[in-house]
Design an enzyme around this catalytic site. Structure first.
Site, PDB file in Angstrom:
ATOM      1  N   TYR A  57       0.832  -1.194   0.000  1.00  0.00           N
ATOM      2  CA  TYR A  57       0.000   0.000   0.000  1.00  0.00           C
ATOM      3  C   TYR A  57       0.877   1.258   0.000  1.00  0.00           C
ATOM      4  CZ  TYR A  57      -3.590   3.351   1.203  1.00  0.00           C
ATOM      5  OH  TYR A  57      -4.425   4.430   1.192  1.00  0.00           O
ATOM      6  N   ASP A  60       2.351   1.794  -3.313  1.00  0.00           N
ATOM      7  CA  ASP A  60       1.387   2.369  -4.241  1.00  0.00           C
ATOM      8  C   ASP A  60       1.146   3.854  -3.985  1.00  0.00           C
ATOM      9  OD1 ASP A  60       1.105   0.132  -5.763  1.00  0.00           O
ATOM     10  OD2 ASP A  60      -0.614  -0.639  -4.676  1.00  0.00           O
ATOM     11  N   GLU A 137     -10.667 -13.143 -11.434  1.00  0.00           N
ATOM     12  CA  GLU A 137      -9.961 -14.362 -10.989  1.00  0.00           C
ATOM     13  C   GLU A 137      -8.957 -14.006  -9.899  1.00  0.00           C
ATOM     14  OE1 GLU A 137      -8.473 -14.587 -15.072  1.00  0.00           O
ATOM     15  OE2 GLU A 137      -6.459 -14.822 -14.226  1.00  0.00           O
ATOM     16  N   LYS A 139      -5.637 -13.262  -7.843  1.00  0.00           N
ATOM     17  CA  LYS A 139      -4.308 -12.761  -8.181  1.00  0.00           C
ATOM     18  C   LYS A 139      -3.312 -13.576  -7.371  1.00  0.00           C
ATOM     19  CE  LYS A 139      -1.657  -8.460  -8.510  1.00  0.00           C
ATOM     20  NZ  LYS A 139      -0.412  -9.003  -8.039  1.00  0.00           N
ATOM     21  N   ASP A 141      -0.009 -14.864  -5.717  1.00  0.00           N
ATOM     22  CA  ASP A 141       1.126 -14.111  -5.189  1.00  0.00           C
ATOM     23  C   ASP A 141       2.397 -14.955  -5.282  1.00  0.00           C
ATOM     24  OD1 ASP A 141       2.493 -12.075  -4.080  1.00  0.00           O
ATOM     25  OD2 ASP A 141       1.711 -12.310  -2.055  1.00  0.00           O
ATOM     26  N   GLU A 198       1.972 -17.777 -13.170  1.00  0.00           N
ATOM     27  CA  GLU A 198       2.616 -17.448 -11.909  1.00  0.00           C
ATOM     28  C   GLU A 198       3.150 -18.729 -11.280  1.00  0.00           C
ATOM     29  OE1 GLU A 198       2.553 -14.199 -11.360  1.00  0.00           O
ATOM     30  OE2 GLU A 198       2.929 -13.876  -9.229  1.00  0.00           O
ATOM     31  N   TYR A 260      -2.236 -17.722 -16.390  1.00  0.00           N
ATOM     32  CA  TYR A 260      -3.309 -16.732 -16.321  1.00  0.00           C
ATOM     33  C   TYR A 260      -3.493 -15.917 -17.605  1.00  0.00           C
ATOM     34  CZ  TYR A 260       0.603 -13.672 -15.040  1.00  0.00           C
ATOM     35  OH  TYR A 260       1.792 -12.990 -15.021  1.00  0.00           O
ATOM     36  N   LYS A 356      -6.530  -5.041  -4.964  1.00  0.00           N
ATOM     37  CA  LYS A 356      -5.619  -5.560  -3.934  1.00  0.00           C
ATOM     38  C   LYS A 356      -6.362  -5.771  -2.616  1.00  0.00           C
ATOM     39  CE  LYS A 356      -1.633  -5.883  -4.186  1.00  0.00           C
ATOM     40  NZ  LYS A 356      -0.354  -5.275  -4.457  1.00  0.00           N
ATOM     41  N   CYS A 450      22.910   9.055  24.866  1.00  0.00           N
ATOM     42  CA  CYS A 450      23.089   7.707  24.339  1.00  0.00           C
ATOM     43  C   CYS A 450      22.779   6.657  25.418  1.00  0.00           C
ATOM     44  CB  CYS A 450      24.526   7.532  23.851  1.00  0.00           C
ATOM     45  SG  CYS A 450      24.879   5.841  23.337  1.00  0.00           S
ATOM     46  N   CYS A 453      26.416   4.900  26.203  1.00  0.00           N
ATOM     47  CA  CYS A 453      27.565   5.574  26.824  1.00  0.00           C
ATOM     48  C   CYS A 453      27.190   6.899  27.474  1.00  0.00           C
ATOM     49  CB  CYS A 453      28.653   5.810  25.785  1.00  0.00           C
ATOM     50  SG  CYS A 453      28.183   7.034  24.564  1.00  0.00           S
ATOM     51  N   CYS A 468      24.831   9.212  18.261  1.00  0.00           N
ATOM     52  CA  CYS A 468      25.827   9.301  19.322  1.00  0.00           C
ATOM     53  C   CYS A 468      27.163   9.491  18.608  1.00  0.00           C
ATOM     54  CB  CYS A 468      25.832   8.012  20.132  1.00  0.00           C
ATOM     55  SG  CYS A 468      27.302   7.844  21.153  1.00  0.00           S
ATOM     56  N   CYS A 473      32.005   4.647  22.049  1.00  0.00           N
ATOM     57  CA  CYS A 473      30.731   4.156  22.605  1.00  0.00           C
ATOM     58  C   CYS A 473      30.667   2.624  22.518  1.00  0.00           C
ATOM     59  CB  CYS A 473      29.579   4.785  21.821  1.00  0.00           C
ATOM     60  SG  CYS A 473      27.990   4.030  22.134  1.00  0.00           S
TER      61      CYS A 473
END
Ligand code: IVH
Length: 709
Positions: A57, A60, A137, A139, A141, A198, A260, A356, A450, A453, A468, A473
């Site tokens: 998302y 996109d 249909e 999708k 993955d 796929e 597909y 999606k 920090c 340290c 830091c 450190c």
């Protein structure tokens, strides 16, 4: 010069946080560039490294903003923009082959509104259509594949690649049981056909593979060897398996494939008869009859877009009962003639759209925030939540990236946070369920000092992280040691992250030098160490002394210096300490070194501590000497090369080596900087492009060999 990975990721989060910023004449160009870079980087992480950074998302959102900017400022559109091409997943392992027709991506939709807009565009494109049917249909993955059958035989299989050409993975595809090797296409008068589908891994199989790995890891652990990582999800495993070098190993992964789409059909006369089966529905049914797996039993045809959405939602509700991961539904115009009339962009067909599904989410309580100090001093807040299951994995710890991430989402302690997995892998907090707030929430206060340290933290201008600055450190040193021994640096096998932490705790090591003076009697007293694992460790530490110089340069952890730069630096001076005499300008003159890197290098080699460390390492016997490039000849001096098409006389890697061994340079794209394009069989788009640039000489493999004879 490319930004470091950490900076790229920071940039992406800041783009996401500012996703609603106003775009005008003055900032359009820079934001466009930032978005293009971000998307290219995310594509690389997703397709090539299989280590996604953001959710689909979020990806996109960035993509949509890029499209909006291009709509507003059309002069910014160029053929290299991610909106104009499909993401490139070509590897260097295989020969590349040309697809018969471009293999495109899909546009995404998330709600009824998006679908209605798609429906409107389709109807506008077909003003005279009597009726338009949509076929819907699942999708799948997984990882896309293109299969070519000629005279009823499977002759080729390729990955999507850059959409025009892909990796030739024929031998791997042949191991997949649901890809038939012989198919009676000739009964339909088909001589040549390209199918798209796929490659998937059944969820059951993923579980089984992980059980096997867990068992194997137990015995590896006993032998003191490095354990194998578990497979993270079905998609990455399918994509990775399909690209293994050894087909026998591919066979062991038990991959599956669903077809597909039909890309192209030719008859005996070589005529294009792609629309033979008239509709998409009939095409899939025929493929299923011929022995392929398709979505035929799981699809439905509609003429009304609302009904399409209802069907998609039904599938979303029942997605978990499907044996394979599906991340949405695909809506296509069913009639092939209509598809053809509607056409496509260079990125996606205009007759199809993906709907999606929402990312899978979990919700859990934020218990506390830890602050981790990285190797370069950057302080990263990490959320500790009540452990929760998400897509088969338990999640308890999630990066919060930086202070601004926390404040922009108003995340507070004891909040119920909503968790997704970016690219189905990395856990990510998308927000807070504010409705569950009671009076127990406590604002998160970012530390001023920090946590390791106690030095004061500083936020450099133009950075979003607090750092830091104390080189001594302890937390930074710990991360530095882990980096030093890691695979990409000194590669000390048997000395992973946990062992370093343990050794530091037990005072067995204190710094880099101490790694080479380990008292193995002390180690032997620790739990789990046996003679064999002790010997192995001793041996790999000893071996690391002979490493090529670039490994030490990477291990030293100079800011912005990655493997490629280290390899180049390793060939520049007789001994590493000699860089102390170099000026910033000298560093800048090196190939691929920008001002920022040059400054970092200069500062590093001016520092007494660093020079002393290098001298001490030398005294211990660690190689700090130049890596000699032994040239076969100088015949290609000053000339640049690119190889395309299938090569028969040498592999792509061998070809590149030959260029370098003879003083030439390899380039990765056709441009006016290219001198020679070596074109093998079936060379494609690169050849076409090169022919348009007068200064590029197109030669054959044999011509190339003659040049270095
Ligand atoms: S049709 C011309 N149908 O999704 C592009 N694609 O996000 C036509 N995918 O690269 C694609 N299931 O690999 C189509 N039923 C399906 C699909 C499907 C999965 C993949 C495909 C494509 C990607 C785009």
């Amino acid at each position: 010069m490319q930004n470091s990975e950490q900076e790229q990721i920071q940039q992406i989060h800041s783009l996401l946080q500012n996703i609603n910023q106003t775009i005008n004449e003055s900032n359009s160009q820079i934001v466009h560039q930032q978005l293009s870079n971000a998307i290219q980087f995310l594509d690389q992480k997703y397709y090539v490294d299989a280590a996604p950074i953001v959710t689909d998302y979020q990806y996109d959102l960035l993509f949509k903003q890029l499209k909006q900017i291009e709509a507003q400022f059309p002069n910014l559109v160029h053929s290299n923009s991610p909106t104009q091409k499909v993401a490139n997943d070509i590897s260097s392992t295989f020969q590349t082959v040309q697809h018969l027709v471009p293999m495109l991506s899909l546009e995404n939709s998330y709600n009824l509104e998006d679908l209605m807009e798609f429906d409107r565009r389709v109807h506008d494109a077909l003003p005279n259509a009597f009726a338009i049917d949509y076929i819907v249909e699942p999708k799948f993955d997984g990882s896309s594949i293109a299969l070519v059958y000629e005279n009823d035989q499977l002759v080729r299989a390729a990955t999507r690649g850059n959409g025009t050409e892909g990796d030739d993975i024929t031998e791997n595809a042949k191991t997949i049981k649901s890809i038939p090797k012989q198919v009676k296409f000739s009964q339909y008068g088909i001589t040549k056909i390209e199918l798209r589908g796929e490659v998937l891994l059944e969820l059951k199989t993923l579980e089984k593979l992980n059980q096997e790995r867990t068992l194997l890891n137990e015995s590896l652990r006993e032998q003191g060897k490095k354990e194998l990582e578990l497979y993270k999800n079905a998609r990455n495993t399918a994509a990775g398996s399909l690209r293994l070098k050894n087909p026998q190993e591919v066979a062991e992964r038990n991959l599956d494939a669903f077809m597909y789409q039909i890309g192209k059909i030719e008859n005996q006369q070589g005529e294009d008869i792609t629309q033979l089966f008239k509709t998409h529905e009939k095409s899939l049914a025929t493929l299923q009859e011929l022995g392929f797996k398709t979505a035929t039993n799981h699809l439905k045809v509609f003429s009304n877009i609302q009904a399409v959405e209802t069907f998609c939602k039904e599938w979303e509700a029942k997605r978990d009962s499907f044996p394979f991961d599906i991340d949405g539904m695909v809506i296509k115009v069913n009639d092939l003639q209509q598809q053809h009339l509607i056409g496509r962009t260079s990125h996606h067909p205009k007759w199809a759209i993906a709907f999606k599904f929402k990312a899978k989410q979990a919700i859990s309580k934020l218990l506390k925030v830890d602050y981790q100090v990285g190797r370069t001093g950057a302080v990263t807040p990490v959320a500790k939540i009540n452990p929760v299951q998400l897509m088969g994995v338990e999640i308890s710890s999630i990066s919060l990236h930086n202070e601004e991430f926390i404040s922009s989402k108003d995340i507070q302690l004891n909040d119920m946070v909503i968790v997704e997995r970016a690219g189905d892998v990395i856990p990510y907090i998308v927000g807070v369920d504010y409705s569950q707030r009671n009076n127990t929430q406590i604002p998160i206060v970012f530390p001023t000092h920090c946590p390791s340290c106690n030095d004061i933290l500083i936020k450099p201008i133009e950075e979003s992280v607090w750092r830091c600055q104390n080189v001594a450190c302890p937390a930074q040193q710990e991360e530095h040691l882990i980096h030093f021994v890691s695979k990409g640096a000194m590669n000390i096998d048997g000395m992973g992250e946990e062992i370093i932490r343990k050794f530091l705790q037990e005072n067995i090591i204190t710094d880099i030098i101490s790694i080479y003076n380990i008292d193995f009697n002390k180690v032997a007293l620790l739990d789990g160490w046996k003679e064999k694992s002790l010997n192995n460790l001793q041996q790999s530490i000893e071996q690391s002394k002979q490493n090529e110089l670039w490994r030490l340069i990477v291990g030293l952890g100079i800011r912005h210096v990655g493997t490629a730069t280290a390899k180049m630096l390793a060939t520049q001076v007789e001994s590493l300490t000699l860089f102390k005499n170099w000026t910033i300008e000298q560093f800048t003159e090196l190939q691929d070194v920008g001002p920022k890197v040059a400054e970092g290098l200069h500062a590093f080699f001016q520092d007494e501590h660093n020079l002393n460390l290098i001298l001490k390492l030398k005294d211990i016997g660690i190689n700090i000497n130049k890596t000699e490039i032994i040239l076969d000849s100088n015949k290609l001096n000053g000339k640049s090369f690119l190889f395309t098409g299938s090569l028969s006389q040498f592999s792509r890697d061998e070809a590149k080596n030959l260029v370098e061994q003879n003083g030439g340079k390899n380039i990765s794209a056709v441009s006016s900087k290219l001198d020679y394009l070596v074109a093998g069989e079936k060379a494609g788009s690169k050849l076409k492009k090169a022919e348009k640039i007068a200064t590029i000489k197109v030669i054959t493999e044999q011509d190339f060999l003659d040049m270095i004879k």
